[in-house]
Motif scaffolding. Sequence first.
Motif, PDB file in Angstrom:
ATOM      1  N   ASN A  93     -12.425  49.429   2.922  1.00 31.86           N
ATOM      2  CA  ASN A  93     -10.985  49.594   2.668  1.00 31.86           C
ATOM      3  C   ASN A  93     -10.191  48.345   3.063  1.00 31.86           C
ATOM      4  O   ASN A  93      -9.293  48.398   3.894  1.00 31.86           O
ATOM      5  N   ARG A 130     -13.867  52.416   0.167  1.00 33.16           N
ATOM      6  CA  ARG A 130     -14.148  51.281  -0.728  1.00 33.16           C
ATOM      7  C   ARG A 130     -14.752  50.148   0.090  1.00 33.16           C
ATOM      8  O   ARG A 130     -14.185  49.723   1.091  1.00 33.16           O
ATOM      9  N   GLU A 136      -7.864  46.718   1.697  1.00 29.99           N
ATOM     10  CA  GLU A 136      -6.430  46.728   1.404  1.00 29.99           C
ATOM     11  C   GLU A 136      -5.626  47.497   2.452  1.00 29.99           C
ATOM     12  O   GLU A 136      -4.427  47.284   2.592  1.00 29.99           O
ATOM     13  N   THR A 137      -6.305  48.398   3.195  1.00 33.03           N
ATOM     14  CA  THR A 137      -5.564  49.255   4.133  1.00 33.03           C
ATOM     15  C   THR A 137      -6.138  49.215   5.545  1.00 33.03           C
ATOM     16  O   THR A 137      -5.493  48.736   6.463  1.00 33.03           O
ATOM     17  N   ASP A 138      -7.373  49.706   5.732  1.00 33.26           N
ATOM     18  CA  ASP A 138      -7.937  49.890   7.071  1.00 33.26           C
ATOM     19  C   ASP A 138      -8.656  48.663   7.626  1.00 33.26           C
ATOM     20  O   ASP A 138      -8.738  48.472   8.826  1.00 33.26           O
ATOM     21  N   ASN A 139      -9.256  47.862   6.737  1.00 35.10           N
ATOM     22  CA  ASN A 139      -9.988  46.660   7.150  1.00 35.10           C
ATOM     23  C   ASN A 139     -11.078  46.975   8.183  1.00 35.10           C
ATOM     24  O   ASN A 139     -11.194  46.317   9.206  1.00 35.10           O
ATOM     25  N   THR A 162     -17.626  52.193  -4.123  1.00 33.28           N
ATOM     26  CA  THR A 162     -16.914  53.221  -3.371  1.00 33.28           C
ATOM     27  C   THR A 162     -17.909  54.284  -2.941  1.00 33.28           C
ATOM     28  O   THR A 162     -18.659  54.807  -3.775  1.00 33.28           O
TER      29      THR A 162
END
Length: 166
Positions: free
Chosen positions: A42, A157, A44-47, A151
């Motif tokens: 992820n 992802r 884009e969000t969680d890294n 995914t």
Amino acid sequence: MIQGLRRSLLVASALAVLFASAATAAENKILGSWRVVSAVANPETDNILPYGPKPQGMLVFAPDMHYIAVLHDPRIPRFGSDARGGGTAEENAAAMAGAIGFYGTYTVDENGEFSGNTVEGSTFPNWIGSARTTEQLRLTVDGDRMRETFTRPGGLRIVIEWERVR
């Protein structure tokens, strides 16, 4: 004499077709050995870094259309026991969560680009027998860099960057 000439022309024609098709066949773009550069879930969000900030691993695509992949977090502590089967529940859980190894077969399309794979064996037994196409897994090569994206079933992802080993 004429029959010999006909045979020679047929052989020459067959060789011309063979060499022409070989010249137009696309190069297998993923062939070779690759070293992991980064692995992020992820991004884009969680890294999330599933194999730590400096993951280690190799991905090898052989000419016979087999592959093998091993990824791990080098921060996983050594087991207290030198016996592979002698790990504690905590040691085994850390090793399982921070590493993956699997192998199988792969295909490329007429452009030499990755088109799918089948997992024949894995340290995560649920993957054994699974087949993925470019709908589930993408490998994109740009020079000596390759980007892997997929995914997981739960929606996580994953993006893994690889560098060709020279």
